[in-house]
Design an enzyme around this catalytic site. Structure first.
Site, PDB file in Angstrom:
ATOM      1  N   HIS A 104       0.791  -1.234   0.000  1.00 16.27           N
ATOM      2  CA  HIS A 104       0.000   0.000   0.000  1.00 16.27           C
ATOM      3  C   HIS A 104       0.822   1.284   0.000  1.00 16.27           C
ATOM      4  CE1 HIS A 104      -3.703  -2.178   0.470  1.00 16.27           C
ATOM      5  NE2 HIS A 104      -4.390  -1.110   0.828  1.00 16.27           N
ATOM      6  N   ASP A 168      -8.026  -6.186   4.956  1.00 18.66           N
ATOM      7  CA  ASP A 168      -8.272  -5.430   3.741  1.00 18.66           C
ATOM      8  C   ASP A 168      -9.613  -5.888   3.198  1.00 18.66           C
ATOM      9  OD1 ASP A 168      -6.607  -3.683   1.505  1.00 18.66           O
ATOM     10  OD2 ASP A 168      -8.099  -5.020   0.613  1.00 18.66           O
ATOM     11  N   SER A 645     -13.380   0.364   2.326  1.00 14.46           N
ATOM     12  CA  SER A 645     -12.205  -0.300   2.891  1.00 14.46           C
ATOM     13  C   SER A 645     -12.431  -0.739   4.333  1.00 14.46           C
ATOM     14  CB  SER A 645     -10.993   0.635   2.830  1.00 14.46           C
ATOM     15  OG  SER A 645     -10.667   0.947   1.494  1.00 14.46           O
ATOM     16  N   ARG A 647     -10.424  -0.304   6.761  1.00 12.78           N
ATOM     17  CA  ARG A 647      -9.532   0.448   7.645  1.00 12.78           C
ATOM     18  C   ARG A 647     -10.185   0.798   8.978  1.00 12.78           C
ATOM     19  NH1 ARG A 647      -9.592   5.105   3.148  1.00 12.78           N
ATOM     20  NH2 ARG A 647      -8.925   3.275   2.026  1.00 12.78           N
TER      21      ARG A 647
END
Length: 756
Positions: A104, A168, A645, A647
């Site tokens: 990433h 992810d 995502s 995250r």
């Protein structure tokens, strides 16, 4: 009682860790007696990994399953926070096979060699931290240049029937090899690495029956583009999408991976395919013949039972399916290629295509590259060059080395293309773009998976479209949304008309794969001397401090930090791109919290009213003011809040800056879990229309926390500036275990408490 294959290594990198098909078989023997009904494939994989098959409550869409995954995989941006959390739990090594993948943090700009060299220099501190942490705690480490996590997983780690979790959202890519691979936040990964069962709400099952056969211009990407158009970005929430039917046998394993990868865009828990001979061929081609043989032997449990029932059923005839282009600004706005030029005119989308990008984790298989290269070669043979910027991202070092050896990358270069490093690059916003100014309207077409506003280049005026690599490559030569490569002609330098013939390619390389440079670091046999260092003055990494536990009281009279209008993805809540460098530093990354969200009060992003001062300021600055003055705050959101995502920074920053609750019409699955893990209250309006009853200047109280119970609504008391009070019911999905996270202040606090 049936038996299963024995002593088959999970991967060549872990020769002493074995595929446990026997556990799946034993669990399914128990579950079949209890349920007495046919099982879908996804049920077989999940229930085969139950921690306690005899006592686990099993109700689709209702129960919380306690599962034992086979593997944890982390990409470098999310791994930083996941490993920082794991370190703080005080556990000596990971309990299951785990790995970290550096993909990433590599910025795409000038080309693979210079971009990779710069990334190694700029990110040296982070790469050293990840490498030493992996060595210390017994994880495999794939260094920068290895490739994208999902391509590495399907090449090395995935196997039919596996249960994999990854930090992810596109972890489901491994469904191309028949694995149930689920994207999660870092705190979920920490649970599994710590040896704690992983909790997942029992998914519903959406069946997609494929008939016919792909042909001509149509590719596997068009299947998921079609499904996305049918189900929309939230239609798969709380469900696993399971493909079956005779058409499945006509799709390559990597093509199935493409479909499962982009299944994340419909909100699905994951997507999965039954074991096929294309999977067998791929396993053999990637050096795993013993896994292929074991899967053959276990095939009865790697497909759905006859007459298995689905909660929803979709049928697609592949022989009738035509290419699609989805977008802009959302991956579920589907337009058939045949209607694209007219739709583009009607919608006033920018006509000139400024850039065409192929590759990424979604579409960089050997098959993808050979089909795209066949079109590029045909056009070059006619004297044509690309009219748009043409950018190619190999998915892995193995793909790069093999396509370089076989001349495919040279074909792209001669056509005018730029080859980027084996990394995520523009797909996640790691693109140093210089050809358009921010705010300049332009069109790009990619073979990626996600196209939210500003996603690829940080420019909110970029109209991003998603298509197959074949269509993207052909459109690079056309350079315009008015060009249909299936029906239209281009004029060659000699003045003759040129029309593409349908693409052709090879499923697997005839000469086998070239592994390329070895970028894998195995954990050392003796890890005692490995030291992990985090500088207290680092701007990239920061050791974590535990969040405070719940104080035992209701939340009373707190301000609304922001009432979000419309779509609010994790890109809006915690942007990627230039912010990726702070993924290991919670304080610094929190400076991007909600800066992309639209404030309903003024229609602007990153401009909210401070209720204490009356002044407008940036969202993070206002949150920091509240935190400094011990004022908790709440976020109000719209539909499918937190899609995109995985995250967890989008949850951790809210908690770190003093947030206590996020109240919305509906949540995306991963984000809701991430909020719970960090000790926050993710709540939904019992009546979504109540969203409209709250104004940004209101004060909110959340009542009933002392008796927080699964299934029991809470009360949101809204106090207007006039003093008028309104009570609104709000729902939650906490179970008994998750309530302990809230009480402890976070799931990590609860783990640390249990380990004392």
């Amino acid at each position: 009682m049936a038996t299963a294959p024995q002593k088959v290594p999970m991967s060549r990198h872990e020769p002493n860790k074995y595929i446990n098909y026997q556990r799946i078989q034993d669990n399914l023997d128990v579950v079949r007696k209890r349920l007495n009904r046919p099982l879908t494939l996804s049920e077989k994989i999940l229930y085969g990994h139950l921690d306690n098959a005899a006592e686990q409550d099993i109700q689709r869409g209702v129960s919380y399953l306690q599962l034992r995954p086979d593997r944890v995989v982390c990409q470098d941006a999310t791994a930083q926070m996941a490993l920082l959390q794991f370190m703080s739990a005080g556990i000596p090594e990971v309990a299951v096979p785990s790995s970290v993948h550096c993909d990433h943090l590599i910025l795409g700009e000038n080309g693979a060699e210079s971009d990779l060299a710069r990334a190694k220099d700029v990110n040296r501190e982070v790469y050293d931290f990840l490498a030493t942490t992996c060595a210390k705690y017994n994880l495999g480490f794939w260094g920068p240049g290895s490739g994208i996590i999902h391509q590495i997983v399907i090449e090395n780690y995935a196997f039919p029937g596996a249960l994999i979790i990854g930090t992810d959202s596109h972890t489901p890519n491994a469904g191309g090899l028949g694995a149930a691979a689920v994207g999660v936040g870092g705190a979920d990964a920490v649970d599994v690495m710590a040896g704690i069962p992983w909790e997942l709400k029992c998914p519903k099952a959406i069946g997609v029956k494929l008939t016919g056969r792909l042909g001509g211009w149509t590719s596997p990407k068009d299947i998921i583009l079609e499904v996305a158009g049918i189900l929309t970005v939230k239609g798969g929430t709380g469900a696993i999408v399971e493909y079956f039917g005779p058409g499945v046998d006509t799709v390559s394993a990597t093509g199935m991976g493409t479909i499962c990868n982009m299944g994340a865009e419909i909100g699905a828990t994951t997507s999965v395919f039954p074991f096929t001979q294309s999977m067998h061929r791929y396993l053999v081609a990637t050096g795993r013949p013993e896994v292929a043989a074991a899967s053959d032997q276990f095939a009865h449990n790697l497909r759905a039972d006859p007459d298995a029932k689905y909660d929803e059923l979709i049928e697609i005839n592949l022989s009738e399916l035509e290419p699609r282009i989805n977008g802009p600004f959302t991956p579920d706005l589907m337009t058939p290629l045949a209607k694209f030029k007219d739709t583009a005119k009607d919608k006033d989308w920018p006509e000139d295509i400024s850039a065409c990008l192929i590759g990424s984790c979604t579409n960089s298989s050997y098959e993808d590259m050979t089909r795209a290269a066949s079109l590029a070669k045909e056009a070059m043979d006619a004297g044509l060059k690309v009219k748009s910027d043409f950018i190619v991202t190999p998915g892995s070092e193995q793909i790069r080395a093999t396509t370089e050896r076989d001349g495919l990358l040279e074909t792209f270069r001669k056509a005018g293309g730029t080859i980027l490093a084996n990394a995520c690059g523009p797909c996640i916003g790691q693109w140093a773009r210089h050809d358009v100014k921010k705010g300049e309207r332009n069109t790009i077409i990619t073979s990626y998976n996600r196209n939210f506003t500003g996603r690829n280049d940080g420019n909110p005026a970029t109209h991003g479209f998603v298509a197959s690599p074949e269509i993207v490559t052909a459109m690079a030569f056309g350079g315009s949304t008015n060009f249909n490569p299936v029906t239209d002609t281009l004029t060659t330098p000699s003045g003759k008309p040129f029309k593409f013939t349908p693409p052709n390619g090879e499923e697997l390389p005839a000469r086998g794969f070239d592994a390329g440079e070895n970028t894998y670091q195995a954990p050392p046999a003796n890890r005692d001397g490995v030291e992990v260092k985090v500088s207290p003055t680092s701007q990239r990494l920061q050791l974590l401090e535990a969040f405070k536990p719940w104080d035992g009281k209701d939340i009373e009279n707190v301000p609304v930090l922001i009432k979000v209008k419309g779509k609010c993805t994790t890109d809006h809540i915690s942007m990627a791109g230039p912010w990726l460098k702070y993924r290991g530093h919670l304080d610094n990354i929190s400076n991007n919290m909600l800066i992309g969200a639209t404030n309903v009060e003024n229609g602007e992003a990153n401009k909210v009213r401070n209720q204490a001062t009356g002044e407008f300021d940036a969202v993070p600055a206002t949150a920091r003011y509240y935190k400094a003055h011990n004022i908790p705050w709440v976020v109000i959101g719209d539909e499918n809040y937190g899609e995109g995502s995985s995250r967890e920074h989008a949850a951790m920053s809210v908690r770190f800056l003093g947030g206590v609750a996020v109240i919305v019409k509906s949540f995306a699955r991963i984000h809701e879990t991430n909020l719970k893990k960090q000790g926050l209250l993710p709540l939904t309006f019992s009546n979504p229309k109540d969203y409209d009853r709250i104004s940004p200047e209101d004060k909110l109280s959340i009542l009933g926390l002392k008796t927080l119970t699964p299934g029991k609504p809470l009360t949101l008391r809204v106090t207007k500036p006039s003093g008028e009070q309104i009570d609104i019911p709000v729902d939650h999905t906490f179970n008994e275990n998750q309530i302990t996270w809230f009480h402890a202040g976070s799931a990590l606090n609860q783990i640390a408490k249990s380990n004392k």
